[in-house]
Design an enzyme around this catalytic site. Structure first.
Site, mmCIF file in Angstrom:
data_model
loop_
_atom_site.group_PDB
_atom_site.id
_atom_site.type_symbol
_atom_site.label_atom_id
_atom_site.label_comp_id
_atom_site.label_asym_id
_atom_site.label_seq_id
_atom_site.Cartn_x
_atom_site.Cartn_y
_atom_site.Cartn_z
ATOM 1 N N LYS A 166 36.454 60.891 -33.338
ATOM 2 C CA LYS A 166 35.331 60.323 -32.588
ATOM 3 C C LYS A 166 34.293 59.705 -33.535
ATOM 4 C CE LYS A 166 32.762 63.223 -29.962
ATOM 5 N NZ LYS A 166 31.337 63.273 -30.357
ATOM 6 N N ARG A 206 18.125 66.082 -25.391
ATOM 7 C CA ARG A 206 18.312 66.278 -26.842
ATOM 8 C C ARG A 206 17.228 65.570 -27.647
ATOM 9 N NH1 ARG A 206 24.581 65.238 -27.957
ATOM 10 N NH2 ARG A 206 24.018 66.038 -30.021
ATOM 11 N N SER A 240 22.074 66.517 -41.030
ATOM 12 C CA SER A 240 22.526 65.719 -39.893
ATOM 13 C C SER A 240 23.113 64.394 -40.351
ATOM 14 C CB SER A 240 21.371 65.446 -38.923
ATOM 15 O OG SER A 240 21.766 64.450 -37.991
ATOM 16 N N GLN A 282 24.116 62.222 -38.321
ATOM 17 C CA GLN A 282 23.610 61.184 -37.410
ATOM 18 C C GLN A 282 22.303 60.601 -37.930
ATOM 19 O OE1 GLN A 282 23.540 62.851 -33.437
ATOM 20 N NE2 GLN A 282 25.760 63.083 -33.380
ATOM 21 N N ASP A 309 30.888 71.218 -35.307
ATOM 22 C CA ASP A 309 31.312 71.123 -33.905
ATOM 23 C C ASP A 309 32.401 72.142 -33.552
ATOM 24 O OD1 ASP A 309 29.523 69.076 -33.522
ATOM 25 O OD2 ASP A 309 31.007 67.492 -33.840
ATOM 26 N N LYS A 337 22.834 70.600 -29.516
ATOM 27 C CA LYS A 337 24.012 69.772 -29.228
ATOM 28 C C LYS A 337 24.031 69.473 -27.721
ATOM 29 C CE LYS A 337 25.435 69.808 -33.504
ATOM 30 N NZ LYS A 337 25.313 68.603 -34.333
ATOM 31 N N ARG A 372 24.614 75.658 -27.838
ATOM 32 C CA ARG A 372 25.961 76.234 -27.980
ATOM 33 C C ARG A 372 25.948 77.706 -28.382
ATOM 34 N NH1 ARG A 372 28.991 70.805 -30.475
ATOM 35 N NH2 ARG A 372 29.229 69.827 -28.422
HETATM 36 O O1 LIG Z 1 27.675 61.650 -37.296
HETATM 37 C C1 LIG Z 1 28.482 62.069 -36.453
HETATM 38 O O2 LIG Z 1 29.440 61.375 -36.051
HETATM 39 C C2 LIG Z 1 28.284 63.426 -35.904
HETATM 40 C C3 LIG Z 1 27.439 64.298 -36.534
HETATM 41 C C4 LIG Z 1 27.169 65.665 -36.064
HETATM 42 O O3 LIG Z 1 25.898 65.683 -35.449
HETATM 43 P P1 LIG Z 1 24.523 65.928 -36.273
HETATM 44 O O4 LIG Z 1 24.258 64.777 -37.119
HETATM 45 O O5 LIG Z 1 23.490 66.105 -35.195
HETATM 46 O O6 LIG Z 1 24.766 67.197 -37.044
HETATM 47 C C5 LIG Z 1 28.203 66.139 -35.054
HETATM 48 O O7 LIG Z 1 27.747 67.294 -34.412
HETATM 49 C C6 LIG Z 1 28.532 65.076 -34.044
HETATM 50 O O8 LIG Z 1 29.544 65.523 -33.179
HETATM 51 C C7 LIG Z 1 29.038 63.816 -34.702
HETATM 52 C C1 LIG Z 2 27.740 67.049 -30.945
HETATM 53 C C2 LIG Z 2 28.720 66.248 -30.542
HETATM 54 O O1 LIG Z 2 28.628 64.911 -30.270
HETATM 55 P P1 LIG Z 2 27.344 63.963 -30.070
HETATM 56 O O2 LIG Z 2 26.223 64.491 -30.922
HETATM 57 O O3 LIG Z 2 27.804 62.601 -30.500
HETATM 58 O O4 LIG Z 2 27.004 63.977 -28.615
HETATM 59 C C3 LIG Z 2 30.107 66.764 -30.410
HETATM 60 O O5 LIG Z 2 31.008 65.946 -30.201
HETATM 61 O O6 LIG Z 2 30.338 67.997 -30.485
#
Ligand SMILES: O=C(O)C1=C[C@@H](OP(=O)(O)O)[C@@H](O)[C@H](O)C1
Ligand SMILES: C=C(OP(=O)(O)O)C(=O)O
Length: 447
Positions: A27, A128, A173, A175, A326, A353, A357
């Protein structure tokens, strides 16, 4: 995903799982493949793209901002990029569905383009925190108006040229890291992210693959300095997306805990920033064998042979957490079947999340008879030593795909069936989950 009819399902004690399955595309990598292809000049081709709702939300958003994106009948995706700096003003709000990754990374892209975009999402995503990206992107000059608490719906008015930034991540993070790096793509000069705790590095790998000028320097204490030179020209690529270790995790644990199981999970991405679960399960006594280790699209991949094992409880080092962030919901299920105590700490990120969780897993596991204690930043679980769980409860999935899949697997080792109130969210990351599960169960019954 905002409004959908609920799809309750019950999962009951399973025959041994047998056979071989291939895991669908990662993903995280799929999101990035679409975004960077949409910013390259020319046509990129992507195979193995995950066709889950989260990734489709990214595809729709990139289309709304000018990219040409189509799926051919053979499953290959062709993307015509607009070039860095070329994103167009979307006419309507961008619906991010359930996807935090889409939202935060796309906010980064919009922040340094001369466009304005509104982001909306489902009930889970709207709860979130987005302040973590609003803060650095505002420092780069974006004007962001969010709902109370820094939440969706929100509007990003980008600034071009944006102001380069050196930003130290306040939490682990990927993200947030990626949002700043993607904003840096169209920002003059050098944008730097300082990462004290390493997180998944797909953005760095793929930006380099597309020809961006990006370097990583690592201090003696492990802190990473990731620097990107902006106003880059990205060259179109042909990308093969490896299988998602976060999806594979459910079947790996299922085979370890369902007596008599022996399965092969093919095409599992094993990037070291993602492979923490395998390490922990092996330390718990899990019989997981890596076969045919290879490289797919610049990422390490292998097939995993997994056999039922007597697991032992473990103290999970919080330093491993980012590389399996995750996978904790399904690890908690494995721990509930292990012999002895499993202790996890340092997991406060799990509370933000798709659901909280820690709390949702603790409540659900207790409801099916596991011995669980919730602390501020982790769970303490005393396992059954391989005996089945009582089961017999209906679990609220809270629009969280990983919660739904974790309790589906828990049902396979429960005396009385476990019902998940709504399995629809699973389509965000793993539309074929139930089909693959049925295949492994069917293979067991086959002559
Ligand atoms: O960069 C990414 O693709 C992701 C980073 C993670 O989140 P965080 O950046 O909030 O840790 C993960 O939990 C998410 O499913 C996907
Ligand atoms: C945290 C997750 O995804 P996202 O943050 O992209 O919603 C996940 O896939 O477990």
């Amino acid at each position: 995903m905002t409004d959908h009819p609920a799809s309750p399902r019950s999962f009951s004690a399973s025959l041994p799982l047998k056979g071989r399955i291939a895991i669908p595309g990662d993903k995280s990598i799929s999101h990035r493949a679409l975004m960077l292809s949409a910013l390259a000049v020319g046509e990129s081709r992507v195979t193995g793209l995950l066709e889950g709702h989260d990734v489709l939300a990214t595809a729709a958003a990139m289309r709304a901002m000018g990219a040409g994106i189509e799926r051919r009948d053979d499953g290959e995706w062709r993307i015509h990029g607009v070039g860095v700096g070329g994103l167009l003003q979307p006419r309507e709000a961008l619906d991010m569905g359930n996807s935090g990754t889409s939202t935060r990374l796309l906010m980064g892209l919009v922040a340094s383009h001369p466009i304005t975009a509104t982001f909306t999402g489902d009930a889970s995503l709207s709860g979130r925190p987005m302040g973590r990206v609003i803060e650095p992107l505002s420092q780069m000059g974006a004007d962001i108006g969010a709902s109370p608490g820094g939440r969706l719906p929100l509007m990003v008015r980008g600034l071009a040229p944006a102001i380069p930034l050196a930003y130290r991540l306040p939490m682990a993070s990927a993200q947030v890291k990626s949002a700043v790096l993607l904003a840096g793509l169209n920002t003059p000069g050098i944008t730097e992210v300082i990462e004290p705790v390493p997180t998944r590095d797909h953005s760095e790998r793929m930006l380099c693959g597309f020809g961006a000028d990006l370097e990583v320097e690592t201090d003696a204490d492990g802190t990473r300095h990731i620097r990107i030179r902006g106003e880059a020209e990205l060259k179109p690529q042909t990308i093969v997306v490896p299988g998602d270790p976060s999806s594979a995790a459910f079947f790996i644990v299922a085979a370890l805990i369902v007596p008599g199981s022996d399965i092969t999970v093919a095409n599992v991405g094993l990037n070291p920033t993602r492979a923490g679960l395998i390490e922990i399960l092996q330390a718990m006594g899990g019989d997981i064998e890596l076969l045919d280790a290879r490289d797919v699209g610049g990422e390490p991949v292998a097939d995993l042979r997994v056999r039922h094992s007597a697991l032992k409880g473990i103290d999970v080092d919080p330093a491993v957490a980012p590389s399996m962030i995750d996978e904790f919901p399904i690890l908690f299920v494995a721990a509930a079947l292990a012999e002895g105590r499993t202790v996890t700490t340092g997991l406060d990120e799990l509370r933000v999340k798709e659901s909280d969780r820690l709390s949702v897993m603790a409540t659900g596991l207790k409801a099916i008879g596991a011995r669980v204690e919730e602390s501020e930043d982790g769970l303490i679980i005393d396992g059954t030593g391989g005996d089945p769980l009582p089961g017999g409860a209906t679990i609220a999935g809270h629009l969280d795909h990983r919660i739904c899949m974790s309790f589906a697997i828990a049902g396979l080792v429960s005396t009385t069936p476990v019902t998940v109130d709504d399995m629809a969210p699973v389509a965000t990351s793993f539309p074929d989950f139930e089909v693959l599960l049925a295949g492994l169960q069917g293979a067991a019954g086959a002559p």
